[in-house]
Design a protein around this motif. Sequence first.
Motif, PDB file in Angstrom:
ATOM      1  N   THR A  86       0.816  -1.209   0.000  1.00  0.00           N
ATOM      2  CA  THR A  86       0.000   0.000   0.000  1.00  0.00           C
ATOM      3  C   THR A  86       0.854   1.265   0.000  1.00  0.00           C
ATOM      4  O   THR A  86       2.062   1.232   0.254  1.00  0.00           O
ATOM      5  N   VAL A  87       0.178   2.360  -0.253  1.00  0.00           N
ATOM      6  CA  VAL A  87       0.827   3.672  -0.206  1.00  0.00           C
ATOM      7  C   VAL A  87       1.429   3.903   1.177  1.00  0.00           C
ATOM      8  O   VAL A  87       2.585   4.328   1.314  1.00  0.00           O
ATOM      9  N   HIS A  88       0.651   3.624   2.218  1.00  0.00           N
ATOM     10  CA  HIS A  88       1.115   3.807   3.592  1.00  0.00           C
ATOM     11  C   HIS A  88       2.348   2.961   3.858  1.00  0.00           C
ATOM     12  O   HIS A  88       3.328   3.429   4.467  1.00  0.00           O
ATOM     13  N   GLU A  89       2.338   1.711   3.411  1.00  0.00           N
ATOM     14  CA  GLU A  89       3.475   0.820   3.659  1.00  0.00           C
ATOM     15  C   GLU A  89       4.728   1.268   2.909  1.00  0.00           C
ATOM     16  O   GLU A  89       5.843   1.160   3.433  1.00  0.00           O
ATOM     17  N   ASN A  90       4.556   1.778   1.681  1.00  0.00           N
ATOM     18  CA  ASN A  90       5.695   2.321   0.945  1.00  0.00           C
ATOM     19  C   ASN A  90       6.353   3.455   1.723  1.00  0.00           C
ATOM     20  O   ASN A  90       7.576   3.473   1.905  1.00  0.00           O
ATOM     21  N   LEU A  91       5.541   4.387   2.197  1.00  0.00           N
ATOM     22  CA  LEU A  91       6.097   5.530   2.926  1.00  0.00           C
ATOM     23  C   LEU A  91       6.676   5.098   4.268  1.00  0.00           C
ATOM     24  O   LEU A  91       7.698   5.637   4.710  1.00  0.00           O
ATOM     25  N   ARG A  92       6.036   4.129   4.907  1.00  0.00           N
ATOM     26  CA  ARG A  92       6.546   3.667   6.201  1.00  0.00           C
ATOM     27  C   ARG A  92       7.930   3.027   6.043  1.00  0.00           C
ATOM     28  O   ARG A  92       8.826   3.260   6.864  1.00  0.00           O
ATOM     29  N   LEU A  93       8.121   2.260   4.972  1.00  0.00           N
ATOM     30  CA  LEU A  93       9.442   1.681   4.719  1.00  0.00           C
ATOM     31  C   LEU A  93      10.498   2.768   4.549  1.00  0.00           C
ATOM     32  O   LEU A  93      11.617   2.661   5.057  1.00  0.00           O
ATOM     33  N   ALA A  94      10.130   3.821   3.796  1.00  0.00           N
ATOM     34  CA  ALA A  94      11.082   4.903   3.557  1.00  0.00           C
ATOM     35  C   ALA A  94      11.432   5.634   4.851  1.00  0.00           C
ATOM     36  O   ALA A  94      12.595   5.966   5.106  1.00  0.00           O
ATOM     37  N   VAL A  95      10.433   5.876   5.695  1.00  0.00           N
ATOM     38  CA  VAL A  95      10.673   6.570   6.967  1.00  0.00           C
ATOM     39  C   VAL A  95      11.469   5.672   7.913  1.00  0.00           C
ATOM     40  O   VAL A  95      12.379   6.138   8.610  1.00  0.00           O
ATOM     41  N   ARG A 147      13.623   3.468   7.137  1.00  0.00           N
ATOM     42  CA  ARG A 147      15.016   3.446   6.695  1.00  0.00           C
ATOM     43  C   ARG A 147      15.774   4.655   7.241  1.00  0.00           C
ATOM     44  O   ARG A 147      16.925   4.546   7.661  1.00  0.00           O
ATOM     45  N   LYS A 148      15.126   5.808   7.232  1.00  0.00           N
ATOM     46  CA  LYS A 148      15.776   7.008   7.768  1.00  0.00           C
ATOM     47  C   LYS A 148      16.156   6.813   9.229  1.00  0.00           C
ATOM     48  O   LYS A 148      17.212   7.278   9.676  1.00  0.00           O
ATOM     49  N   HIS A 149      15.315   6.122   9.973  1.00  0.00           N
ATOM     50  CA  HIS A 149      15.562   5.902  11.395  1.00  0.00           C
ATOM     51  C   HIS A 149      16.389   4.641  11.663  1.00  0.00           C
ATOM     52  O   HIS A 149      16.577   4.262  12.822  1.00  0.00           O
ATOM     53  N   GLY A 150      16.860   3.987  10.587  1.00  0.00           N
ATOM     54  CA  GLY A 150      17.651   2.771  10.769  1.00  0.00           C
ATOM     55  C   GLY A 150      16.840   1.588  11.229  1.00  0.00           C
ATOM     56  O   GLY A 150      17.380   0.656  11.840  1.00  0.00           O
ATOM     57  N   LEU A 151      15.554   1.588  10.923  1.00  0.00           N
ATOM     58  CA  LEU A 151      14.662   0.530  11.401  1.00  0.00           C
ATOM     59  C   LEU A 151      14.200  -0.393  10.283  1.00  0.00           C
ATOM     60  O   LEU A 151      13.255  -1.163  10.478  1.00  0.00           O
ATOM     61  N   ARG A 207       3.833  -0.378  16.027  1.00  0.00           N
ATOM     62  CA  ARG A 207       4.028   0.245  17.339  1.00  0.00           C
ATOM     63  C   ARG A 207       4.950   1.459  17.287  1.00  0.00           C
ATOM     64  O   ARG A 207       5.148   2.135  18.294  1.00  0.00           O
ATOM     65  N   LEU A 208       5.528   1.696  16.143  1.00  0.00           N
ATOM     66  CA  LEU A 208       6.478   2.793  16.036  1.00  0.00           C
ATOM     67  C   LEU A 208       5.717   4.096  15.815  1.00  0.00           C
ATOM     68  O   LEU A 208       5.515   4.546  14.695  1.00  0.00           O
ATOM     69  N   SER A 209       5.301   4.706  16.913  1.00  0.00           N
ATOM     70  CA  SER A 209       4.411   5.865  16.814  1.00  0.00           C
ATOM     71  C   SER A 209       5.065   7.035  16.100  1.00  0.00           C
ATOM     72  O   SER A 209       4.416   7.747  15.320  1.00  0.00           O
ATOM     73  N   GLY A 221       7.469  11.489  -2.467  1.00  0.00           N
ATOM     74  CA  GLY A 221       7.316  11.413  -1.012  1.00  0.00           C
ATOM     75  C   GLY A 221       8.325  10.485  -0.376  1.00  0.00           C
ATOM     76  O   GLY A 221       8.861  10.778   0.704  1.00  0.00           O
ATOM     77  N   MET A 222       8.624   9.368  -1.018  1.00  0.00           N
ATOM     78  CA  MET A 222       9.632   8.447  -0.495  1.00  0.00           C
ATOM     79  C   MET A 222      11.017   9.088  -0.541  1.00  0.00           C
ATOM     80  O   MET A 222      11.865   8.839   0.315  1.00  0.00           O
ATOM     81  N   THR A 223      11.239   9.934  -1.543  1.00  0.00           N
ATOM     82  CA  THR A 223      12.489  10.688  -1.613  1.00  0.00           C
ATOM     83  C   THR A 223      12.578  11.686  -0.456  1.00  0.00           C
ATOM     84  O   THR A 223      13.619  11.827   0.186  1.00  0.00           O
ATOM     85  N   LEU A 224      11.467  12.358  -0.175  1.00  0.00           N
ATOM     86  CA  LEU A 224      11.432  13.338   0.913  1.00  0.00           C
ATOM     87  C   LEU A 224      11.570  12.689   2.287  1.00  0.00           C
ATOM     88  O   LEU A 224      12.032  13.333   3.236  1.00  0.00           O
ATOM     89  N   ALA A 225      11.175  11.431   2.395  1.00  0.00           N
ATOM     90  CA  ALA A 225      11.127  10.770   3.703  1.00  0.00           C
ATOM     91  C   ALA A 225      12.478  10.729   4.392  1.00  0.00           C
ATOM     92  O   ALA A 225      12.554  10.678   5.623  1.00  0.00           O
ATOM     93  N   SER A 226      13.556  10.756   3.612  1.00  0.00           N
ATOM     94  CA  SER A 226      14.891  10.696   4.219  1.00  0.00           C
ATOM     95  C   SER A 226      15.362  12.063   4.702  1.00  0.00           C
ATOM     96  O   SER A 226      16.476  12.175   5.224  1.00  0.00           O
ATOM     97  N   ASP A 227      14.520  13.106   4.536  1.00  0.00           N
ATOM     98  CA  ASP A 227      14.867  14.473   4.945  1.00  0.00           C
ATOM     99  C   ASP A 227      16.225  14.883   4.372  1.00  0.00           C
ATOM    100  O   ASP A 227      17.138  15.265   5.104  1.00  0.00           O
ATOM    101  N   PRO A 228      16.379  14.827   3.043  1.00  0.00           N
ATOM    102  CA  PRO A 228      17.690  15.032   2.433  1.00  0.00           C
ATOM    103  C   PRO A 228      18.115  16.500   2.404  1.00  0.00           C
ATOM    104  O   PRO A 228      17.292  17.408   2.483  1.00  0.00           O
ATOM    105  N   LYS A 229      19.431  16.701   2.268  1.00  0.00           N
ATOM    106  CA  LYS A 229      19.959  18.050   2.047  1.00  0.00           C
ATOM    107  C   LYS A 229      19.653  18.521   0.627  1.00  0.00           C
ATOM    108  O   LYS A 229      19.480  19.717   0.386  1.00  0.00           O
ATOM    109  N   LEU A 230      19.624  17.570  -0.313  1.00  0.00           N
ATOM    110  CA  LEU A 230      19.414  17.888  -1.722  1.00  0.00           C
ATOM    111  C   LEU A 230      18.524  16.825  -2.342  1.00  0.00           C
ATOM    112  O   LEU A 230      18.743  15.625  -2.158  1.00  0.00           O
TER     113      LEU A 230
END
Length: 251
Positions: A96-105, A107-111, A121-123, A160-169
């Motif tokens: 799903t869309v939600h699951e795609n974005l959750r994977l990207a987020v 990854r940013k948190h190393g999870l 459970r990861l609020s 959105g998945m690109t933005l999820a990593s909060d990149p510099k560029l």
Amino acid sequence: MNDTVLKFENVHKSFGPAHIIRDVDLDVHRGERHAVIGPNGAGKSTLFHLCSGQFAPSSGRILLDGEQISGLRPAEVNRRGLARSFQITNIFPGITVHENLRLAVMRKHGLQFSFWRFAGRLSAVNAEVEDLLDRLRLTARAGTLANQLSYSEQRSLEIGMTLASDPKLILLDEPMAGMSQEETDYTADLIREITRGRTLLIVEHDMSVVFALADRISVLVYGEIIATGTPEEIRANAQVKEAYLGEEVAA
């Protein structure tokens, strides 16, 4: 704080006898939307591959926030703060869309290697996902499989998945490719909204989008940047009109 996020210093790229990028100097300023335009075969995709680590320059240096990234592998360049969206949509179609974005987020948190049963459970992660869904205008589509989205919605999800990593560029490679005019208008408006205050480097063939979206534009012709300036300066540049834009820019 250094005003330059991405810097090319005398960058050259050749493949055997073919010289694709020729001694390019380029500065992308912090917080600006910078477009690279040019005819087919000008070297725009090669320039993006050099930025993101797919290619190493034959000579010269590429700096991200003052640190050299030329020659690093794509994963390391990404960890340094550069995120790229490709010409071809690159999402996970069977979830799903939600699951795609959750994977990207995650990854940013190393999870990204956490067991799925713990993901719900990861609020903090879920809160970021909900925020992204809202900003991407995809909240109503959160439970939809990604392969059931419209083409423009799939591109929005990828951005959105690109933005999820909060990149510099953020690098966007022809985000409007293959879109109808309605989809192009929607996506251009979305990019303008979600990249506000961020640093964006974009390659795009739709000149109406480029001139409406970009703060500055660089024109690449036969591997060389022949001009960089504001949209108004590029419109008025006789060399640019002769080499590429022609009467289109005047219109």
